[in-house]
Structure formats: C-alpha cells, structure tokens
Scaffold this motif. Structure first.
Motif, PDB file in Angstrom:
ATOM      1  N   VAL A  69       0.839  -1.193   0.000  1.00  0.00           N
ATOM      2  CA  VAL A  69       0.000   0.000   0.000  1.00  0.00           C
ATOM      3  C   VAL A  69       0.878   1.248   0.000  1.00  0.00           C
ATOM      4  O   VAL A  69       2.036   1.223   0.411  1.00  0.00           O
ATOM      5  N   ASP A  70       0.283   2.328  -0.465  1.00  0.00           N
ATOM      6  CA  ASP A  70       0.934   3.637  -0.430  1.00  0.00           C
ATOM      7  C   ASP A  70       0.953   4.134   1.021  1.00  0.00           C
ATOM      8  O   ASP A  70      -0.093   4.340   1.621  1.00  0.00           O
ATOM      9  N   CYS A  71       2.152   4.308   1.567  1.00  0.00           N
ATOM     10  CA  CYS A  71       2.281   4.824   2.934  1.00  0.00           C
ATOM     11  C   CYS A  71       2.663   6.305   2.962  1.00  0.00           C
ATOM     12  O   CYS A  71       2.761   6.896   4.038  1.00  0.00           O
ATOM     13  N   ASP A  72       2.904   6.908   1.793  1.00  0.00           N
ATOM     14  CA  ASP A  72       3.291   8.321   1.754  1.00  0.00           C
ATOM     15  C   ASP A  72       2.116   9.252   2.012  1.00  0.00           C
ATOM     16  O   ASP A  72       2.287  10.345   2.562  1.00  0.00           O
ATOM     17  N   PRO A 107       5.315   5.804   8.990  1.00  0.00           N
ATOM     18  CA  PRO A 107       5.065   4.592   8.213  1.00  0.00           C
ATOM     19  C   PRO A 107       5.751   4.645   6.855  1.00  0.00           C
ATOM     20  O   PRO A 107       5.598   5.619   6.098  1.00  0.00           O
ATOM     21  N   GLY A 108       6.571   3.652   6.593  1.00  0.00           N
ATOM     22  CA  GLY A 108       7.314   3.582   5.347  1.00  0.00           C
ATOM     23  C   GLY A 108       8.704   4.166   5.424  1.00  0.00           C
ATOM     24  O   GLY A 108       9.470   4.068   4.464  1.00  0.00           O
ATOM     25  N   GLU A 130       9.364  -0.485   2.489  1.00  0.00           N
ATOM     26  CA  GLU A 130       9.619  -0.940   3.857  1.00  0.00           C
ATOM     27  C   GLU A 130       8.646  -2.051   4.216  1.00  0.00           C
ATOM     28  O   GLU A 130       7.434  -1.898   4.095  1.00  0.00           O
ATOM     29  N   LEU A 131       9.183  -3.183   4.677  1.00  0.00           N
ATOM     30  CA  LEU A 131       8.350  -4.268   5.173  1.00  0.00           C
ATOM     31  C   LEU A 131       7.803  -3.877   6.543  1.00  0.00           C
ATOM     32  O   LEU A 131       8.534  -3.330   7.372  1.00  0.00           O
ATOM     33  N   THR A 158       3.883  -4.477   2.684  1.00  0.00           N
ATOM     34  CA  THR A 158       4.969  -3.583   2.295  1.00  0.00           C
ATOM     35  C   THR A 158       4.435  -2.177   2.060  1.00  0.00           C
ATOM     36  O   THR A 158       3.393  -1.995   1.434  1.00  0.00           O
ATOM     37  N   CYS A 159       5.177  -1.202   2.560  1.00  0.00           N
ATOM     38  CA  CYS A 159       4.882   0.202   2.270  1.00  0.00           C
ATOM     39  C   CYS A 159       5.557   0.596   0.967  1.00  0.00           C
ATOM     40  O   CYS A 159       6.728   0.270   0.735  1.00  0.00           O
ATOM     41  N   ALA A 160       4.822   1.313   0.131  1.00  0.00           N
ATOM     42  CA  ALA A 160       5.358   1.758  -1.158  1.00  0.00           C
ATOM     43  C   ALA A 160       5.134   3.254  -1.319  1.00  0.00           C
ATOM     44  O   ALA A 160       4.245   3.826  -0.692  1.00  0.00           O
ATOM     45  N   PRO A 161       5.931   3.916  -2.166  1.00  0.00           N
ATOM     46  CA  PRO A 161       5.719   5.345  -2.428  1.00  0.00           C
ATOM     47  C   PRO A 161       4.533   5.580  -3.362  1.00  0.00           C
ATOM     48  O   PRO A 161       4.140   4.698  -4.133  1.00  0.00           O
TER      49      PRO A 161
END
Length: 430
Positions: A69-72, A107-108, A130-131, A158-161
């Motif tokens: 997911v998007d964590c930004d 987060p992330g 980031e896991l 996983t965190c993604a941009p």
C-alpha cells in the motif's frame, strides 16, 4: 511442483500469537468482494487495515508477491510496526536488504528496517519499500454467505511510495498480492487461522475471492464441480524486479494442445513448456485483460478460428482495436453459454483436464453490439511467457488454487449451470 509444508510451519510459528486474539473465533474461510473497474479492466477489492481501521482499496494481482500500500499519503495507524532487519519476518519475505531513512520516523520510513521490492505489473515498475506489520481485517464466510469480521493483528505487508500507484484503477492505493510467496495473502491468512492452504477466485463485473476450503455455493444453490490440473513453478521470477535465484510467485499450468471445434492447432509444442531460463509455458493472470498468445501460436489460432467461423456463415469485418479478428454479429445466435461460435479447448495436463472456452469468454461485443471480436491478442514473437490467460477468459469460471497439493481446480463457464460469479449471497450473514 513443490510442498509448502516447511513454509507453512514457519508462518504458523511466527503468527502463533494470533491464536490468543482469535481463540473465540476460528473462521472456516475468509471472503473478499471484487468489482471490475470499467476504465482499466482491473479487478478491485477492499480490506480494512490500521488502527483505527480504514477501508483500503486494492487492485487484485493474482501472482503478486505480497500486499503493498501507499504509505506516503495519509497512512495513520497506532498499530503500525516496521519489520526489523535480520528478523524472522524479514527472512520470510526473502529480503536481502536493510535500510535507514532520514525523513522518519513514519510509516514507510524508519531506521534499521527490512527492505522489500513492491512492483506495479501494469507499468512494469518496481521500487524499494519498507516491510511492515499492522492490523488487517477481513470478512469471514461459510462458503455461502458473509460472516463475522476476522482480524489479523500483525499482518505482514509492504509500504510503497505514491508514484507506484500510476496506472492503477482510480481510488486504489495498492495491490492485493495472491501469489505463492510466503508473505502473500493465501499463505499468511491460512497460517493465521489454521485453515487449508487453498483459495478460490470467481471474477465477473462483481465477484469473490475466498481464502480457505469449500464447499462454495452460488445462488441458486450451485456448488462448483472441479476438474484438476497441476500447478507448476517457473524457476525464474516473473516479477518486475527480483533477486537472482528467486522462483516466480505466479501460477503456471501446462497446456498440452489447443483445439478449435475439436480440430487440433498445429503449433510448436516446445513453446508450451517452461525452459531452464524461465521462458515459455502458460500462466494465469489478472494483469492482462485478455489472453495473449505468442505470435506463431496466435496466427495458427486465429487462422483456424476464422476458418471454423466462416463454415458457420459468420462474416469477418474490419478489426476494432485492441482486437485483430472481428466478425459481424448478424449471423451469430445467442446461447446460454454466450455467442454461438466455435468452441476452444485447452487440453491441460491431467485426467479429463480440458478447459472449454465458449463464446461467453472468447468473444467481446463492440460497436453497440453489432460486432463481435475474438478476445485474444498477439503477445509478440519472443514473449517471456508463451500464453498468458487473461482476466476476460477467467470471468464467470470458478477456480480453486490448492497450494498444498499444487493443483488448480477449474469449472469452465458457470453459465452452463445457470449461475455467475456475481451470484454470491451477500444479502444475509452466515
């Protein structure tokens, strides 16, 4: 084929703390509702995640390694925990990298955390992420109706941009990865609730994904009857980015031959097997909206199909993008299993393992339904995978992916049983 018993044991050990949280409620199976996005032709589902719980819209990626997911943007959760370097969870995710982040903590972006590589298969883009672990909430089911909500307190994702969301259906903030990976949704959820390592997929304009075993039931009380074919592991990853030696997490089957109206297609059969470099073979994908065939297979396929259609007095008309082969709908009758056109048989490995594709899954209406196009595309002369069975060919067919036995159960079109994948009973609770 391979056994997942060691992987499952590791997951069960890591998630053993879940048993206390779930001791009063052991769901038989879990349920995701799926909708088809008309603009992108992607399949979209929703989960609830974080503390407090937030609905998260995700594009379904059948072969995806994990949920990302998007964590930004707007990721707020009091239960978010980054996965630390050299932890068991880090090993489980096949991570080989650790990192720090100067703009955190958030987060992330945290120090001494395990790295992962989320990818977007629609744009063939991958990046670092980031896991992490957080609360994950999903409906349960008895196979016939939705039931109580089940919660996983420490679900690995996983965190993604934000830029990785490009090309996804509007409103989606990540991908739901259903692949074979140890941190993919099927194995994680099976370990968390100690149910069989199986999941079922039934796609349509609205459909379902069920984690766990059957029986499954669709209105009006139809239980699918499966034929089975082995699942194969491609020894070389098909992800956008991967480490040397990683196998593919996607789902491959073996087509031994193809028939149209019982007439065999003359093709180079070496293209139907996976070689040592990971090329060739057949995979099932929710990324491709329509099935793609290697060029020589495609030419033989469309030539024979056109010949058989002409024998039924079905006239060819100019192509309508993205399709190359189109027909006038004037002489095509409607039947319970779609337009009356030549049947396509995929002869798979296994006893009586013939997947028959009728007009409901082979033909696409265009131009105000005056034209029917063959919903198969030219995949190029040297594709990584010779045949990719796309979403349109999967719709209103019921599939069960059995990871423990490494086999695929399939039904053929449900229209013949007077039901569809939209006929799951959401109006009452189990």
């Amino acid at each position: 084929m391979a056994s997942f018993a060691p992987i499952f044991a590791i997951l069960l050990f890591l998630l053993v703390s879940l048993s206390d949280a779930q001791s009063s409620f052991r769901p038989k199976a879990l349920l995701l509702r799926v909708e088809k996005d008309a603009s992108t032709l992607q399949y979209v589902t929703k989960i609830n995640q974080r503390t407090p719980l937030v609905p998260v819209s995700l594009v379904v990626h059948l072969g995806g390694q994990f949920l990302w997911v998007d964590c930004d943007q707007n990721y707020v959760s009091s239960s978010y925990r980054p996965v630390r370097c050299r932890s068991a969870q880090c090993s489980l995710a096949r991570s080989t990298g650790c990192g720090d982040c100067v703009n955190g903590p958030r987060p992330g972006c945290n120090n001494n955390t395990c790295g992962a590589t989320p990818d977007n298969p629609f744009t063939r883009t991958a990046t670092g992420g980031e896991l992490a672990q957080d609360v994950f909430s999903i409906e349960s089911t008895d196979g016939s109706n939705p039931g109580r909500v089940a919660t996983v307190p420490n679900y690995i994702f996983t965190c993604a941009p934000t830029f990785l969301l490009e090309g996804l259906a509007r409103g989606a903030t990540g991908l739901a990865g259903l692949g074979r990976a140890r941190v993919g949704m099927p194995l994680q959820l099976a370990a968390a609730f100690s149910f069989p390592r199986k999941f079922a997929v039934c796609l349509s304009t609205s459909g379902i994904i069920i984690f766990g075993d059957g029986p499954y039931s669709l209105l009006p009380g139809v239980e699918p009857s499966f034929r089975y074919t082995p699942l194969f592991i491609n020894p070389v990853s098909t992800a956008s980015a991967y480490s040397l030696g990683d196998p593919s997490d996607e789902y491959f089957i073996r087509i031994n031959s193809i028939r149209i109206n019982d007439k065999p297609l003359s093709i180079n059969t070496t293209l139907l097997t996976i070689d040592s470099k990971g090329n060739g073979g057949t995979k099932i994908s929710t990324v491709n909206p329509y099935t793609t065939l290697e060029t020589s297979i495609y030419r033989a396929f469309t030539s024979l199909f056109t010949q058989e259609a002409a024998a039924r007095n079905i006239s060819r008309v100019p192509a309508v993008a993205p399709f190359d082969v189109c027909f006038s709908a004037r002489n095509v009758f409607s039947t319970r299993v779609g337009p009356s056109v030549p049947y396509i048989d995929l002869v798979l490995q296994g006893q009586n393992a013939v997947w028959t594709i009728t007009g409901s899954n082979s033909m696409v209406y265009v131009n105000n339904d005056n034209v029917l196009c063959l919903g198969f595309l030219d995949g190029g002369s040297n594709p990584r995978t010779s045949i990719v069975i796309g979403g349109y060919q999967l719709e209103d067919n019921f599939f069960q992916f059995d990871l423990a036995a490494s086999r695929l159960g399939f039904t053929g079109t449900l229209f013949g049983s007077r039901t569809t994948c939209s006929n799951f009973n959401f109006t009452s609770n189990a």
